[in-house]
Design a protein around this motif. Structure first.
Motif, mmCIF file in Angstrom:
data_model
loop_
_atom_site.group_PDB
_atom_site.id
_atom_site.type_symbol
_atom_site.label_atom_id
_atom_site.label_comp_id
_atom_site.label_asym_id
_atom_site.label_seq_id
_atom_site.Cartn_x
_atom_site.Cartn_y
_atom_site.Cartn_z
ATOM 1 N N LYS A 179 3.391 1.522 3.008
ATOM 2 C CA LYS A 179 2.879 1.629 4.376
ATOM 3 C C LYS A 179 3.205 0.375 5.142
ATOM 4 O O LYS A 179 3.247 -0.703 4.636
ATOM 5 N N GLU B 125 0.872 -1.170 0.000
ATOM 6 C CA GLU B 125 0.000 0.000 0.000
ATOM 7 C C GLU B 125 0.910 1.221 0.000
ATOM 8 O O GLU B 125 1.780 1.355 0.867
ATOM 9 N N ILE B 126 0.703 2.100 -0.985
ATOM 10 C CA ILE B 126 1.551 3.282 -1.130
ATOM 11 C C ILE B 126 0.651 4.517 -1.127
ATOM 12 O O ILE B 126 0.081 4.885 -2.154
ATOM 13 N N GLN B 127 0.526 5.137 0.033
ATOM 14 C CA GLN B 127 -0.371 6.278 0.202
ATOM 15 C C GLN B 127 0.022 7.473 -0.661
ATOM 16 O O GLN B 127 -0.842 8.247 -1.067
ATOM 17 N N SER B 128 1.304 7.631 -0.955
ATOM 18 C CA SER B 128 1.755 8.793 -1.727
ATOM 19 C C SER B 128 1.570 8.621 -3.239
ATOM 20 O O SER B 128 1.853 9.539 -3.997
#
Length: 63
Positions: A63, A5-8
């Motif tokens: 994340k 999961e890559i929030q950015s």
């Protein structure tokens, strides 16, 4: 298959940079990007820590 999961990661440009970071680590890797959920799935022989480090180095720490 590894999932991150890559929030950015918010746009197509981000997704292409994420994919390139993985390809630089393993040119044979298969990558699936799901922008709405900010998820990347990677099929690679590299270990999870190496992939996470490559993503972080590219500015997209998982994340």
């Amino acid at each position: 298959m590894q999932e991150f999961e890559i929030q950015s990661m918010t746009c197509g440009h981000c997704a292409s940079r994420v994919a390139q970071a993985v390809k630089n680590l393993d040119a044979q890797a298969k990558i699936e990007v799901d922008l709405p959920t900010k998820t990347v799935r990677v099929d690679t022989a590299e270990d999870r820590a190496s992939v996470a480090a490559a993503l972080a180095e590219a500015g997209y720490a998982p994340k």
